[in-house]
Design a protein around this motif. Structure first.
Motif, mmCIF file in Angstrom:
data_model
loop_
_atom_site.group_PDB
_atom_site.id
_atom_site.type_symbol
_atom_site.label_atom_id
_atom_site.label_comp_id
_atom_site.label_asym_id
_atom_site.label_seq_id
_atom_site.Cartn_x
_atom_site.Cartn_y
_atom_site.Cartn_z
ATOM 1 N N PHE A 103 -40.751 50.836 22.526
ATOM 2 C CA PHE A 103 -39.341 51.168 21.789
ATOM 3 C C PHE A 103 -39.352 49.926 20.645
ATOM 4 O O PHE A 103 -38.416 49.874 20.006
ATOM 5 N N GLY A 104 -40.401 49.395 20.530
ATOM 6 C CA GLY A 104 -40.492 48.386 19.329
ATOM 7 C C GLY A 104 -39.886 47.014 19.629
ATOM 8 O O GLY A 104 -39.671 46.146 18.416
ATOM 9 N N GLY A 105 -39.944 46.503 20.818
ATOM 10 C CA GLY A 105 -39.212 45.104 20.916
ATOM 11 C C GLY A 105 -40.505 44.249 21.380
ATOM 12 O O GLY A 105 -41.856 44.485 21.326
ATOM 13 N N THR A 106 -40.135 43.125 21.940
ATOM 14 C CA THR A 106 -41.405 42.081 22.251
ATOM 15 C C THR A 106 -41.366 42.580 23.741
ATOM 16 O O THR A 106 -40.787 42.358 24.780
ATOM 17 N N PRO A 107 -42.853 42.827 23.912
ATOM 18 C CA PRO A 107 -43.271 43.261 25.578
ATOM 19 C C PRO A 107 -42.819 42.225 26.623
ATOM 20 O O PRO A 107 -42.363 42.665 27.589
ATOM 21 N N VAL A 108 -43.016 41.107 26.333
ATOM 22 C CA VAL A 108 -42.772 40.080 27.424
ATOM 23 C C VAL A 108 -41.282 40.072 27.609
ATOM 24 O O VAL A 108 -41.068 39.648 28.755
ATOM 25 N N LEU A 109 -40.557 40.231 26.625
ATOM 26 C CA LEU A 109 -38.995 39.948 26.911
ATOM 27 C C LEU A 109 -38.638 41.188 27.759
ATOM 28 O O LEU A 109 -37.811 41.057 28.448
ATOM 29 N N GLY A 110 -39.146 42.522 27.462
ATOM 30 C CA GLY A 110 -38.752 43.473 28.212
ATOM 31 C C GLY A 110 -39.321 43.213 29.825
ATOM 32 O O GLY A 110 -38.571 43.456 30.719
ATOM 33 N N GLY A 111 -40.450 42.580 29.914
ATOM 34 C CA GLY A 111 -40.970 42.341 31.449
ATOM 35 C C GLY A 111 -40.238 41.242 32.034
ATOM 36 O O GLY A 111 -39.901 41.347 33.315
ATOM 37 N N ALA A 164 -34.771 47.073 30.118
ATOM 38 C CA ALA A 164 -35.620 46.784 29.001
ATOM 39 C C ALA A 164 -35.263 47.521 27.670
ATOM 40 O O ALA A 164 -35.271 46.932 26.558
ATOM 41 N N ALA A 165 -34.879 48.705 27.859
ATOM 42 C CA ALA A 165 -34.378 49.545 26.785
ATOM 43 C C ALA A 165 -33.369 48.827 26.079
ATOM 44 O O ALA A 165 -32.945 48.621 24.923
ATOM 45 N N LEU A 166 -32.508 48.142 26.859
ATOM 46 C CA LEU A 166 -31.336 47.241 26.382
ATOM 47 C C LEU A 166 -31.641 46.264 25.578
ATOM 48 O O LEU A 166 -31.141 46.009 24.852
ATOM 49 N N ALA A 167 -32.571 45.498 26.374
ATOM 50 C CA ALA A 167 -33.249 44.226 25.854
ATOM 51 C C ALA A 167 -33.905 44.588 24.356
ATOM 52 O O ALA A 167 -33.633 43.715 23.362
ATOM 53 N N VAL A 168 -34.560 45.833 24.341
ATOM 54 C CA VAL A 168 -34.902 46.116 22.998
ATOM 55 C C VAL A 168 -33.792 46.132 21.815
ATOM 56 O O VAL A 168 -33.835 45.738 20.507
ATOM 57 N N ARG A 169 -32.544 46.758 22.469
ATOM 58 C CA ARG A 169 -31.283 46.893 21.467
ATOM 59 C C ARG A 169 -31.097 45.587 20.960
ATOM 60 O O ARG A 169 -30.498 45.169 19.849
ATOM 61 N N VAL A 170 -30.752 44.635 22.150
ATOM 62 C CA VAL A 170 -30.186 43.174 21.863
ATOM 63 C C VAL A 170 -31.197 42.518 20.815
ATOM 64 O O VAL A 170 -30.843 41.872 19.840
ATOM 65 N N GLU A 171 -32.477 42.515 21.003
ATOM 66 C CA GLU A 171 -33.623 41.845 20.162
ATOM 67 C C GLU A 171 -33.375 42.032 18.810
ATOM 68 O O GLU A 171 -33.429 41.476 17.873
ATOM 69 N N LYS A 172 -33.395 43.707 18.686
ATOM 70 C CA LYS A 172 -33.169 44.153 17.144
ATOM 71 C C LYS A 172 -32.001 43.796 16.556
ATOM 72 O O LYS A 172 -31.958 43.426 15.382
ATOM 73 N N TRP A 173 -30.930 43.708 17.229
ATOM 74 C CA TRP A 173 -29.731 43.053 16.749
ATOM 75 C C TRP A 173 -29.743 41.689 16.251
ATOM 76 O O TRP A 173 -29.288 41.194 15.237
#
Length: 499
Positions: free
Chosen positions: A191-199, A234-243
């Motif tokens: 979903f376009g975030g940083t993989p290690v942060l999702g993990g 992890a999907a929520l983490a991607v949203r927060v990271e993009k924000w």
């Protein structure tokens, strides 16, 4: 330009352009091309493309693009082929009607698949594809660990090598105990975030210390929520990271963004998502158990009969997280052996087509080459090259799958449950991954009986109802003879045509 379209546009001229491509398909990692003339391939330049991980020459020319990427590049490649090919008028009179050849049926099947993809590119189905891309890279590890678990269980039952069995159990269980971390990593990547942060966010789900967290008067259990909780976290983490990337100043980004990306979704996971995902995962396990315990043959009939249409509609991808959840909860998924019966029905239907069309040498050649793969659970060549373009045999293949599913479902209801410790393989390739409440021998017997039932039912249904009289008259004729490359000399008599 979209990178997947750019990759497709770079590959096409290097394989001889559209005129040299006879068929297109893909598996988990490879773009599989049928080529008229492989000498036109510029392989050195193809291997040099950044997106190409390797090239394999087999029945088809296979370009390794990797999981996820291949599923995006293939539709773009097919779209390029469609735009490049325009019908050319022929001044010569139309030849007499003849039996459709294997190439003709394959082209028809490919056109049907391309048309279906274009019609079904809805937001929901695209989301399902993305979710499938999260789990598909995990399949090799699930298969390897599943086989190791089966081997360890066999040694335990046979009371052999007692010191090795615990080591095998550790190897098999280690990956499953941390699968949430891998799901979180792949989710962020997809979903376009940083993989290690999702993990990192998903890792809190399996951390033993969560047992000390008091959330609303209840203590959490390590692993609660499983892969579904990891996906949501992890999907929520991607949203927060993009924000954060849009609003945090660049000077503070390296400190603030990773911190908030782990902190905010992590707290939401601990105080909400783990409970919600745990409830959903528990409901999935309970429903699957209830469905086959009380539905038995009826549930198996419906599941086995509808799986091929689900594949055609792209909805089968929604089952991947369900299988993974069941494996994580129960050690195996009871749904996969039943759904695998659809492949057995497909094999039986193809065998009946082979018998019913003894004079169509082109189609019979295709069936002979595709049947071994079909027996191992790779049904795409038979679906798109034989049954789907013919029409009625696709329906009768579903009848065979329904019969096999009913067989396995009936024995589940009688107490002989059969499951698979991994997802991915099907057909005969699923035998090493089977597990059951009554032991390995019983699981092998029930699954083997289901396959045999699917083969026989698919064959009989197709032989008796797969063709109309008109279809038999049109299909059961030899392909047209190949025209000579040079005209006969004017001073000689032309050779008689072959009957």
């Amino acid at each position: 330009m979209d990178k997947n379209r750019a990759t497709a546009e770079a590959i096409l001229p290097l394989v001889g352009d559209a005129a040299n491509v006879s068929s297109v398909a893909h598996c988990m990692t490879r773009l599989r091309l049928g080529l008229h003339d492989r000498s036109l391939v510029r392989e050195a330049e193809l291997r040099a493309l950044p997106a190409v991980l390797g090239v394999v020459e087999d029945e088809t020319y296979q370009i390794v693009l990797g999981p996820g990427t291949v599923a995006r590049v293939t539709p773009e490649f097919e779209s390029l082929l469609t735009r490049s090919r325009t019908p050319s008028p022929s001044p010569s009179p139309s030849p007499p009607p003849s039996a459709p050849t294997a190439d003709g049926l394959a082209a028809k099947g490919e056109a049907m698949r391309s048309s279906r993809k274009a019609r079904n590119a809805t937001p929901v189905k695209l989301l399902l594809r993305r979710i499938a891309n999260i789990f598909v890279p995990l399949i090799p590890a699930l298969i390897g660990c599943g086989i190791i678990a089966g081997l360890g269980g066999l040694l335990t039952n046979l009371h052999q090598l007692p010191s090795l069995a615990p080591a095998l159990a550790a190897l098999a269980s280690g990956f499953l105990s941390l699968i949430a971390v891998f799901v979180g990593y792949n989710t962020a990547k997809e979903f376009g975030g940083t993989p290690v942060l999702g993990g990192a966010v998903a890792a809190v789900i399996v951390f033993p210390g969560v047992a000390q967290v008091d959330a609303f008067g209840r203590h959490l259990a390590p692993g609660q929520g499983g892969v579904l909780g990891a996906l949501a976290a992890a999907a929520l983490a991607v949203r927060v990271e993009k924000w954060c990337r849009r609003r945090v100043p660049e000077a503070l980004d390296v400190l603030v963004t990773p911190t908030l990306t782990v902190l905010v979704p992590g707290l939401v996971t601990l105080y909400g998502l783990m409970y919600a995902a745990g409830a959903v995962a528990g409901a999935i396990g309970d429903f699957a158990t209830w469905l086959l315990r009380y539905g038995g043959a009826g549930a198996g009939l419906v599941l086995g009969g509808l799986f091929l249409p689900l594949v055609m509609l792209g909805l089968h991808q929604a089952l991947i997280p369900l299988h993974t959840t069941l494996i994580e909860q129960q050690g195996h998924t009871v749904l996969l052996p039943i759904l695998a019966m659809a492949g057995a029905g497909q094999v039986g239907a193809a065998a009946a087509v082979y018998v019913r069309l003894p004079r169509n040498t082109s189609l019979r050649r295709t069936i002979r080459s595709a049947l071994p793969a079909g027996l191992l659970g790779v049904g795409e060549p038979l679906i798109y090259g034989v049954s789907l373009p013919l029409g009625r045999p696709f329906v009768t293949a579903c009848v065979g799958g329904a019969a096999g599913g009913a067989f396995v479902g009936l024995f589940h209801q009688l107490g002989s449950a059969v499951g698979s410790t991994a997802i991915g393989p099907s057909g005969w390739a699923l035998f090493p991954l089977l597990a059951g409440d009554g032991g390995l021998g019983e699981a092998l017997a029930v699954y083997g009986g289901g396959l045999l039932t699917g083969y026989v039912a698919g064959f009989v249904a197709t032989y008796c109802f797969g063709f109309t009289h008109t279809m038999l008259a049109e299909l059961n004729t030899p392909p047209p003879a190949t025209a000579p490359t040079t005209p006969p000399r004017p001073d000689t008599e032309p050779a008689p045509s072959t009957p």
